[in-house]
Design an enzyme around this catalytic site. Structure first.
Site, PDB file in Angstrom:
ATOM      1  NE  ARG A 105      38.557  64.459  16.252  1.00  0.00           N
ATOM      2  CZ  ARG A 105      37.558  64.389  15.703  1.00  0.00           C
ATOM      3  NH1 ARG A 105      36.459  64.991  15.470  1.00  0.00           N
ATOM      4  NH2 ARG A 105      37.321  63.168  15.200  1.00  0.00           N
ATOM      5  CB  SER A 137      34.574  68.949  13.815  1.00  0.00           C
ATOM      6  OG  SER A 137      33.660  68.354  13.114  1.00  0.00           O
ATOM      7  CD  GLU A 181      36.702  80.129   9.508  1.00  0.00           C
ATOM      8  OE1 GLU A 181      36.782  81.182   8.419  1.00  0.00           O
ATOM      9  OE2 GLU A 181      36.177  79.046   9.313  1.00  0.00           O
ATOM     10  CG  PHE A 225      39.272  76.640   8.081  1.00  0.00           C
ATOM     11  CD1 PHE A 225      39.568  76.904   6.775  1.00  0.00           C
ATOM     12  CD2 PHE A 225      38.388  75.470   8.457  1.00  0.00           C
ATOM     13  CE1 PHE A 225      39.160  76.019   5.824  1.00  0.00           C
ATOM     14  CE2 PHE A 225      38.226  74.685   7.724  1.00  0.00           C
ATOM     15  CZ  PHE A 225      38.459  74.916   6.092  1.00  0.00           C
ATOM     16  CG  ASP A 280      37.219  66.503   5.040  1.00  0.00           C
ATOM     17  OD1 ASP A 280      36.249  65.794   4.698  1.00  0.00           O
ATOM     18  OD2 ASP A 280      36.859  67.088   6.377  1.00  0.00           O
ATOM     19  NE  ARG A 288      38.265  63.093  10.881  1.00  0.00           N
ATOM     20  CZ  ARG A 288      38.421  62.027  10.451  1.00  0.00           C
ATOM     21  NH1 ARG A 288      39.154  61.616   9.791  1.00  0.00           N
ATOM     22  NH2 ARG A 288      37.138  61.147  10.043  1.00  0.00           N
TER      23      ARG A 288
END
Lengths: 273, 321
Positions: free
Chosen positions: B17, B44, B65, B90, B124, B174
């Protein structure tokens, strides 16, 4: 440019003819929108049937994509493709799909059919116009049952947030959806207040009054800083007496006999049509 | 080639990312038609880099989204090249039907750049760990699906996606992962890269499992087992020729992906092999279960997404040869 009222009458006839030939499809919501579409395609929009992808053209998105017949009729009457093609609606191997397909039909600016999505895409087109400082406007037809989709309100919020005053939505407020009256299936009232609360310029008109529609579209052009929605009160099935205000004509094609009766009525000079 | 050893302890690590954020800024400089959308996760997904560099071409769509994808479709229809970003759960999940009807069916030039894919999202937990996004995206006609393995490849993937005319889904992570490839590495859509050669078995991997595959290959080499390692970043279109070539050369295949073993790379390779050249196959991946909270490293261990799991898989397929 031909008389808009006369074009609406022709478009209604085309709708009946093509649905009878297709033996399936959606007459009610196509007929309710015929006057709106006639005003857009024969008076309001800057378009060029010889150059369907003209970058500076006004765009139209039929968010209530099941009303494809009304759009196809207008496109054929406007010269985007031969009228004979209308008789091949929904037939295997022919380009007039059950719901609008931008990759197949000249003049269709967005593929739609899944409710709510066309409006969101129309707002995206309007945003592109803003980014590029273009003069084109984006028109979008929403159904009143369609506002049940959550994405409609996401897009409404975003269009106001980005001040898309080049976006004009017309809501075909015919009061009926497949399972019954909108207010019984899932009440959407107070509709005008909702749109105002979302930051829109709201007008309410008779969706079968050509002059009123034309005047409100003109007024919308002078509104800056916010998008406009014209809530157009319509009659589902308008122009064919036995279809008017009948839920059952949402998604059923007329038989040969029914089509003949409907065409006789539409050709017969009923002044309300 | 087989003797190659990577200094895993000291290797530089960058999240894909991060590389995406940098690549977008470069793209923005090169092409004024690039616009970027995010759904309140710009910091993020790293689209914040682009937002800072080109504020007039960045649009935060808020936590919406579906509408983000709809807007992206409209922007593409009007000639823009939109990159729409959110977490993979999402982007591919919440907005699936918008992607299906407004992007793929409409054949619009939208790039869905999803980050935080897989269980390496970590703490998460399972609600945020996309393990099914590739299966969803791969099953859509018209869709190109790309899964870069490291920062170098991510930059090339982003560039290639922008140059390609049509819908693209890009899957990124991530977690900081080893930088495997030098700047002269060459990614192209539809092409798998053989990054290590051996005759005993082939390991076909993508995403962060490519590094694990290389680690496994080194350990196996020390045990006298020579493996080919294929980086299959282009999940769709799939490079059938390279897959069949390594299957013919080795006669045993292991796939490795940070995704459910249903519907992702393992399935794609199984489809090609079973119809053309069946060989023993073992799919390393998430075994049809949701993830949970934990550190990325511990979760990768717990869910069998490690070089150890790949080594065992290779030993298993070799017995079935």
């Amino acid at each position: 440019m031909p008389n808009v009222q006369e074009m609406a009458r022709l478009i209604r006839q085309d709708i009946i003819t093509m649905l009878a030939a297709a033996k399936s499809g959606h007459p009610g919501g196509s007929l309710s929108a015929a006057d709106i579409i006639a005003v857009l395609y024969f008076s309001e929009m800057k378009i060029d049937p010889q150059d369907p992808n003209w970058p500076e053209r006004d765009r139209f998105v039929l968010s209530k994509g099941h009303a494809a017949p009304v759009l196809y009729a207008a496109l054929a009457e406007r010269g985007y493709f031969p009228k004979e093609e209308l008789l091949k609606l929904r037939k295997t191997g022919h380009f007039l799909q059950g719901h609008p397909d931008m990759k197949k039909v000249p003049g269709v600016d967005m593929s739609t059919g899944s409710l709510g999505q066309g409006f969101s895409a129309a707002a995206g087109m309007a945003l592109a116009g803003k980014i590029d400082n273009k003069a084109y406007r984006v028109y979008c037809l929403l159904g009143d049952g369609e506002v049940g989709e959550g994405i409609v309100w996401e897009a409404a919020m975003a269009a106001a947030h980005y001040k898309l005053d080049n976006l004009l939505v017309i809501l075909d407020y015919n009061g009926l959806q497949i399972d019954g009256p909108v207010q019984e299936v899932m009440n959407s009232e107070p509709l005008a207040d909702k749109w105002r609360a979302f930051g829109w310029n709201v007008m309410e008109v008779d969706g079968h009054d050509i002059d009123e529609l034309t005047a409100s579209l003109q007024a919308a052009r002078n509104t800056t800083g916010k998008p406009t929605i014209i809530i157009a009160k319509t009659v589902k099935g308008k122009g064919v007496s036995f279809m008017e205000n009948q839920v059952g004509w949402h998604g059923n094609a007329p038989s040969k006999e029914q089509a003949e009766a409907a065409l006789a009525e539409l050709k017969g000079g009923n002044n309300n049509v | 080639m087989s003797e190659q050893q990577i200094d895993w302890k000291n290797i530089k690590k960058i999240a894909t990312r991060e590389a995406y954020g940098q690549a977008l800024v470069q793209l923005g400089e090169d092409n004024p038609d690039i616009v970027v959308l995010d759904a309140d996760l710009a910091k993020s997904t790293k689209t914040s880099d682009f937002a800072q560099a080109f504020p007039n071409r960045f649009f935060d769509m808020g936590i919406a989204e579906q509408n983000m994808i709809g807007f992206a479709a409209g922007l593409a229809a009007a000639g823009k090249i939109p990159f729409a970003s959110s977490f993979a759960v999402f982007a591919a999940g919440r907005a699936f039907e918008q992607i299906r009807n407004s992007v793929a069916y409409a054949q619009l030039n939208v790039k869905i750049a999803a980050t935080h894919a897989g269980i390496s999202v970590g703490e998460d937990g399972g609600s945020h760990q996309a393990i099914e996004d590739l299966a969803l995206m791969r099953s859509l006609p018209q869709m190109t699906v790309l899964v870069p393995a490291d920062a170098t490849e991510t930059k090339q993937v982003i560039k290639a996606a922008a140059a390609y005319q049509g819908p693209v889904y890009i899957r990124m992570g991530r977690l900081a992962v080893p930088v495997l490839f030098a700047e002269n590495y060459q990614f192209s859509i539809g092409k798998a890269n053989i990054i290590r050669e051996g005759q005993d078995a082939a390991i076909i991997a993508n995403g962060l499992m490519v590094a694990e595959a290389l680690k496994a290959a080194e350990v196996l080499f020390a045990k006298g087992i020579n493996t080919t390692v294929v980086n299959c970043a282009s999940l769709k279109p799939l490079d059938k020729d390279t897959i069949l070539k390594v299957a013919r050369q080795t006669g045993a295949v292991v796939t490795a992906e940070e995704h459910n073993i249903i519907g992702g790379l393992g399935s794609a390779v199984a489809e090609v092999l079973s119809e053309n050249y069946p060989v023993p196959l073992y799919r390393v991946g998430i075994k049809d279960t949701f993830g949970e909270s934990g550190s990325p490293e511990e979760l990768l261990q717990k869910y069998g997404l490690t070089s150890t799991a790949i080594i065992q898989a290779v030993e298993t397929v070799l017995k079935r040869k």
